[in-house]
Scaffold this active site. Structure first.
Site, PDB file in Angstrom:
ATOM      1  N   THR A  19      -2.979  -1.360  -5.554  1.00 51.38           N
ATOM      2  CA  THR A  19      -3.482  -2.642  -6.084  1.00 51.38           C
ATOM      3  C   THR A  19      -4.459  -3.283  -5.102  1.00 51.38           C
ATOM      4  O   THR A  19      -5.613  -3.578  -5.458  1.00 51.38           O
ATOM      5  CB  THR A  19      -2.291  -3.598  -6.349  1.00 51.38           C
ATOM      6  OG1 THR A  19      -1.354  -2.913  -7.179  1.00 51.38           O
ATOM      7  CG2 THR A  19      -2.742  -4.876  -7.006  1.00 51.38           C
ATOM      8  N   LYS A  36       2.869  -7.694   5.029  1.00 59.36           N
ATOM      9  CA  LYS A  36       3.687  -8.709   5.721  1.00 59.36           C
ATOM     10  C   LYS A  36       4.885  -8.097   6.415  1.00 59.36           C
ATOM     11  O   LYS A  36       5.336  -8.583   7.447  1.00 59.36           O
ATOM     12  CB  LYS A  36       4.129  -9.795   4.751  1.00 59.36           C
ATOM     13  CG  LYS A  36       5.089  -9.300   3.693  1.00 59.36           C
ATOM     14  CD  LYS A  36       4.759  -9.828   2.341  1.00 59.36           C
ATOM     15  CE  LYS A  36       4.121  -8.772   1.486  1.00 59.36           C
ATOM     16  NZ  LYS A  36       3.891  -9.138   0.110  1.00 59.36           N
ATOM     17  N   VAL A  91       0.180 -13.341   4.118  1.00 58.34           N
ATOM     18  CA  VAL A  91       0.878 -14.548   3.651  1.00 58.34           C
ATOM     19  C   VAL A  91      -0.008 -15.238   2.624  1.00 58.34           C
ATOM     20  O   VAL A  91      -1.174 -15.515   2.885  1.00 58.34           O
ATOM     21  CB  VAL A  91       1.147 -15.538   4.806  1.00 58.34           C
ATOM     22  CG1 VAL A  91       1.849 -16.787   4.279  1.00 58.34           C
ATOM     23  CG2 VAL A  91       1.977 -14.883   5.899  1.00 58.34           C
ATOM     24  N   GLY A 115      -1.329 -14.158  -0.130  1.00 57.34           N
ATOM     25  CA  GLY A 115      -2.329 -13.349  -0.830  1.00 57.34           C
ATOM     26  C   GLY A 115      -3.737 -13.872  -0.617  1.00 57.34           C
ATOM     27  O   GLY A 115      -4.280 -13.805   0.489  1.00 57.34           O
ATOM     28  N   ILE A 158      -4.807 -16.938  -0.648  1.00 59.77           N
ATOM     29  CA  ILE A 158      -4.942 -18.305  -0.109  1.00 59.77           C
ATOM     30  C   ILE A 158      -5.289 -18.222   1.377  1.00 59.77           C
ATOM     31  O   ILE A 158      -4.536 -17.626   2.146  1.00 59.77           O
ATOM     32  CB  ILE A 158      -3.623 -19.100  -0.237  1.00 59.77           C
ATOM     33  CG1 ILE A 158      -3.079 -19.038  -1.662  1.00 59.77           C
ATOM     34  CG2 ILE A 158      -3.821 -20.535   0.210  1.00 59.77           C
ATOM     35  CD1 ILE A 158      -1.701 -19.674  -1.811  1.00 59.77           C
ATOM     36  N   GLY A 160       4.606  -6.999 -15.031  1.00 59.82           N
ATOM     37  CA  GLY A 160       4.155  -6.424 -13.767  1.00 59.82           C
ATOM     38  C   GLY A 160       4.195  -7.418 -12.614  1.00 59.82           C
ATOM     39  O   GLY A 160       3.692  -7.153 -11.526  1.00 59.82           O
ATOM     40  N   ASP A 198      11.087 -11.302   0.984  1.00 62.07           N
ATOM     41  CA  ASP A 198       9.625 -11.359   1.080  1.00 62.07           C
ATOM     42  C   ASP A 198       9.189 -12.742   1.593  1.00 62.07           C
ATOM     43  O   ASP A 198       8.382 -12.836   2.531  1.00 62.07           O
ATOM     44  CB  ASP A 198       9.035 -11.066  -0.314  1.00 62.07           C
ATOM     45  CG  ASP A 198       7.528 -11.175  -0.345  1.00 62.07           C
ATOM     46  OD1 ASP A 198       6.871 -10.223   0.100  1.00 62.07           O
ATOM     47  OD2 ASP A 198       7.010 -12.212  -0.807  1.00 62.07           O
ATOM     48  N   LYS A 205       7.328 -14.001   5.269  1.00 56.57           N
ATOM     49  CA  LYS A 205       6.108 -14.824   5.325  1.00 56.57           C
ATOM     50  C   LYS A 205       6.338 -16.101   6.134  1.00 56.57           C
ATOM     51  O   LYS A 205       5.472 -16.494   6.917  1.00 56.57           O
ATOM     52  CB  LYS A 205       5.641 -15.148   3.911  1.00 56.57           C
ATOM     53  CG  LYS A 205       5.136 -13.898   3.186  1.00 56.57           C
ATOM     54  CD  LYS A 205       4.915 -14.171   1.730  1.00 56.57           C
ATOM     55  CE  LYS A 205       4.413 -12.946   0.995  1.00 56.57           C
ATOM     56  NZ  LYS A 205       4.438 -13.129  -0.462  1.00 56.57           N
TER      57      LYS A 205
HETATM   58  N1  LIG Z   1      -0.062  -6.397  -4.751  1.00 57.69           N
HETATM   59  C1  LIG Z   1      -0.312  -7.615  -4.286  1.00 57.69           C
HETATM   60  O1  LIG Z   1      -0.736  -8.498  -5.032  1.00 57.69           O
HETATM   61  C2  LIG Z   1      -0.109  -7.929  -2.830  1.00 57.69           C
HETATM   62  C3  LIG Z   1      -0.377  -9.216  -2.368  1.00 57.69           C
HETATM   63  C4  LIG Z   1      -0.224  -9.507  -1.008  1.00 57.69           C
HETATM   64  C5  LIG Z   1       0.201  -8.519  -0.146  1.00 57.69           C
HETATM   65  N2  LIG Z   1       0.494  -7.286  -0.636  1.00 57.69           N
HETATM   66  C6  LIG Z   1       0.928  -6.257   0.309  1.00 57.69           C
HETATM   67  O2  LIG Z   1      -0.093  -5.284   0.408  1.00 57.69           O
HETATM   68  C7  LIG Z   1       0.466  -3.990   0.640  1.00 57.69           C
HETATM   69  C8  LIG Z   1       0.018  -3.043  -0.468  1.00 57.69           C
HETATM   70  O3  LIG Z   1       0.477  -3.545  -1.692  1.00 57.69           O
HETATM   71  P1  LIG Z   1      -0.010  -2.935  -3.102  1.00 57.69           P
HETATM   72  O4  LIG Z   1       0.560  -3.829  -4.130  1.00 57.69           O
HETATM   73  O5  LIG Z   1      -1.452  -2.666  -3.079  1.00 57.69           O
HETATM   74  O6  LIG Z   1       0.825  -1.571  -3.102  1.00 57.69           O
HETATM   75  P2  LIG Z   1       0.566  -0.287  -4.009  1.00 57.69           P
HETATM   76  O7  LIG Z   1      -0.141  -0.660  -5.265  1.00 57.69           O
HETATM   77  O8  LIG Z   1       1.855   0.436  -4.107  1.00 57.69           O
HETATM   78  O9  LIG Z   1      -0.467   0.561  -3.133  1.00 57.69           O
HETATM   79  C9  LIG Z   1      -0.118   1.266  -1.986  1.00 57.69           C
HETATM   80  C10 LIG Z   1      -0.907   2.558  -2.007  1.00 57.69           C
HETATM   81  O10 LIG Z   1      -0.726   3.205  -0.761  1.00 57.69           O
HETATM   82  C11 LIG Z   1      -0.422   4.572  -1.012  1.00 57.69           C
HETATM   83  N3  LIG Z   1       0.366   5.134   0.079  1.00 57.69           N
HETATM   84  C12 LIG Z   1       1.666   4.927   0.347  1.00 57.69           C
HETATM   85  N4  LIG Z   1       2.018   5.633   1.432  1.00 57.69           N
HETATM   86  C13 LIG Z   1       0.928   6.297   1.836  1.00 57.69           C
HETATM   87  C14 LIG Z   1       0.650   7.199   2.904  1.00 57.69           C
HETATM   88  N5  LIG Z   1       1.603   7.570   3.740  1.00 57.69           N
HETATM   89  N6  LIG Z   1      -0.596   7.679   3.025  1.00 57.69           N
HETATM   90  C15 LIG Z   1      -1.549   7.334   2.179  1.00 57.69           C
HETATM   91  N7  LIG Z   1      -1.370   6.482   1.140  1.00 57.69           N
HETATM   92  C16 LIG Z   1      -0.140   5.964   0.990  1.00 57.69           C
HETATM   93  C17 LIG Z   1       0.364   4.537  -2.304  1.00 57.69           C
HETATM   94  O11 LIG Z   1       0.381   5.808  -2.907  1.00 57.69           O
HETATM   95  P3  LIG Z   1       1.568   6.147  -3.963  1.00 57.69           P
HETATM   96  O12 LIG Z   1       1.411   5.187  -5.094  1.00 57.69           O
HETATM   97  O13 LIG Z   1       1.294   7.541  -4.329  1.00 57.69           O
HETATM   98  O14 LIG Z   1       2.852   5.939  -3.220  1.00 57.69           O
HETATM   99  C18 LIG Z   1      -0.446   3.521  -3.110  1.00 57.69           C
HETATM  100  O15 LIG Z   1      -1.557   4.084  -3.755  1.00 57.69           O
HETATM  101  C19 LIG Z   1       1.976  -4.219   0.695  1.00 57.69           C
HETATM  102  O16 LIG Z   1       2.353  -4.425   2.017  1.00 57.69           O
HETATM  103  C20 LIG Z   1       2.171  -5.500  -0.095  1.00 57.69           C
HETATM  104  O17 LIG Z   1       3.334  -6.209   0.280  1.00 57.69           O
HETATM  105  C21 LIG Z   1       0.342  -6.959  -1.959  1.00 57.69           C
END
Ligand SMILES: NC(=O)c1ccc[n+]([C@@H]2O[C@H](COP(=O)([O-])OP(=O)(O)OC[C@H]3O[C@@H](n4cnc5c(N)ncnc54)[C@H](OP(=O)(O)O)[C@@H]3O)[C@@H](O)[C@H]2O)c1
Length: 404
Positions: A11, A100, A127, A129, A131, A182, A196, A200
């Site tokens: 994402t 985080k 922290v 997102g 903001i 989602g 979570d 933060k």
């Molecule tokens: N989503 C949000 O809105 C949001 C907001 C603020 C902060 N965050 C933080 O941002 C981080 C990412 O979140 P996300 O929602 O983007 O997660 P996500 O959609 O699950 O994306 C993570 C990606 O990293 C890949 N990955 C995992 N392990 C890997 C490795 N060893 N080598 C290479 N690629 C790897 C995953 O592949 P697979 O899918 O194949 O496992 C996936 O494509 C997290 O720490 C989350 O807490 C997210």
């Protein structure tokens, strides 16, 4: 052109790559050379993506390419994110992250590694997102004595609580809808049990104090015990129930930090943060009250914060952008001495026991959907310890919630 790599094309990572393309002109306004994503590291292939030809699976290609100056770590989790981040910083490659969990666990160590190798470790997106809250705390508010930070820091739980309040639904019903949309993970524990939000507020309170607030030391409660019945009383009291992360300096300089659901008055600005929105309410001794409000998650909002860090690292290539966050662990003040009012909902036959345990200061409150078999009160201001002691022997208590 500065060459960068994105670790994790999920994402946030895919948002980072898209935003760098989309907003290249704005980026060049601040950094005229421009920024180019040379590699995307992920476990999978993305044949349908316009960026499929940049996807690789071997981290060493990135680490050993001298052109790479900045990495965006958007994989999440502690491992291998920690090892990848540390090895990059040791080579003088700056790291920008939305992770985080990693920042709360290893932030000061990674900041120290960055400083030792003339590069930077940045974590605005970890922290709130999209903001901007970390940069304002570190820069615009650096001269302030911050006395408290209170945040709605988790969009999933705020969405659940908002729907429970507005639509009189149960926790289970709203969680299921949040999962379908989602907004909540299939395993929602990290969100609904408060972990979570706790990470933060650990990061924010560390930045507030300049020391390390360990998230393991923070009393942490989630929202799974909050019921539809509690919202009946909250609405009648002109309040909502919000999961808050809060850090507060006491007069003697000691600090209390807590994550828990609180009843919040509709008059307080934090009440207005509904649905998936997040808000962070800061009080400084000179600036007074401030509130940061916006989307705490989502592809492009979160990517916006990561890319702002990338641009900052690019502008400061070869230099460390200092963050005042030391390794020294801050012992938190005794949480049992925190003083506040408490809402108690109990079986009707517990009324006399409640009145005798809490005294005549109890204020009776009613629900907009009354139930004949129960009673509810708000206590006078009292310490957590005094509340626990008074409530201990009363078997009919169904829930209790702190008032903010
Ligand atoms: N989503 C949000 O809105 C949001 C907001 C603020 C902060 N965050 C933080 O941002 C981080 C990412 O979140 P996300 O929602 O983007 O997660 P996500 O959609 O699950 O994306 C993570 C990606 O990293 C890949 N990955 C995992 N392990 C890997 C490795 N060893 N080598 C290479 N690629 C790897 C995953 O592949 P697979 O899918 O194949 O496992 C996936 O494509 C997290 O720490 C989350 O807490 C997210």
């Amino acid at each position: 052109m500065v060459q960068i790599a994105v670790l994790g094309f999920g994402t946030v990572g895919s948002g980072v790559v898209e935003l760098i393309d989309k907003n290249q002109a704005s980026i060049r306004g601040r950094f005229p050379e421009g920024i180019h994503v040379k590699y995307i590291l992920d476990l999978r292939e993305f044949p349908d993506s316009p960026y499929h030809d940049r996807v690789i699976h071997d981290y060493n290609i990135i680490l050993n390419d001298p052109e790479i100056r900045i990495i965006c770590e958007t994989m999440g989790g502690k491992n291998p994110a920690y090892a990848f981040s540390k090895s990059a910083l040791e080579k003088g490659i700056s790291v920008c992250t939305s992770n985080k969990e990693l920042v709360a666990a290893h932030g000061p160590e990674l900041l120290r590694t960055a400083a030792a190798h003339n590069c930077s470790y940045m974590f605005e997106a970890s922290v709130g997102g999209g903001i901007p809250v970390i940069r304002p705390l570190l820069n615009a508010l650096s001269q302030e004595y911050i006395t408290s930070i209170v945040g709605i820091l988790n969009g999933t739980t705020n969405y659940i609580m908002t729907r429970m309040e507005k639509e009189n639904m149960t926790f289970e019903e709203t969680l299921r809808i949040a999962q379908e949309k989602g907004y909540a993970e299939r395993n929602p524990e990290a969100d609904v049990e408060g972990h979570d939000a706790c990470r933060k507020i650990a990061i924010l309170s560390s930045l507030m104090t300049g020391k390390t607030v360990r998230y393991e030391d923070i009393p942490c409660e989630g929202i799974s015990r909050i019921t539809k019945a509690d919202f009946g009383y909250a609405r009648n009291m002109q309040m909502g129930i919000k999961l808050l992360g809060m850090a507060h300096r006491n007069e003697d300089g000691s600090v209390n930090v807590r994550t828990a659901p609180f009843l919040v008055s509709r008059d307080h600005p934090l009440y207005s943060a509904t649905g998936v929105f997040n808000a962070v309410f800061v009080h400084g001794n000179c600036v007074d009250d401030l509130m940061f409000y916006g989307r705490g998650a989502g592809k492009l909002p979160t990517a916006s914060a990561v890319v702002a860090d990338v641009v900052d690292c690019a502008v400061n290539l070869g230099r460390n952008v200092d963050v005042a966050w030391s390794d020294e662990v801050l012992p938190l003040a005794d949480s049992s001495k925190e003083v506040r009012r408490f809402f108690i909902r109990a079986a009707a036959d517990a009324r006399d026991s409640l009145l005798s345990a809490f005294g005549s200061d109890l204020e009776e409150v009613s629900s907009d959907t009354p139930a004949a078999d129960e009673c509810a009160f708000v206590t006078a201001a009292m310490s957590e310890a005094a509340f626990d002691e008074a409530a201990a022997g009363i078997s009919g208590i169904r829930t209790w919630i702190r008032l903010f």
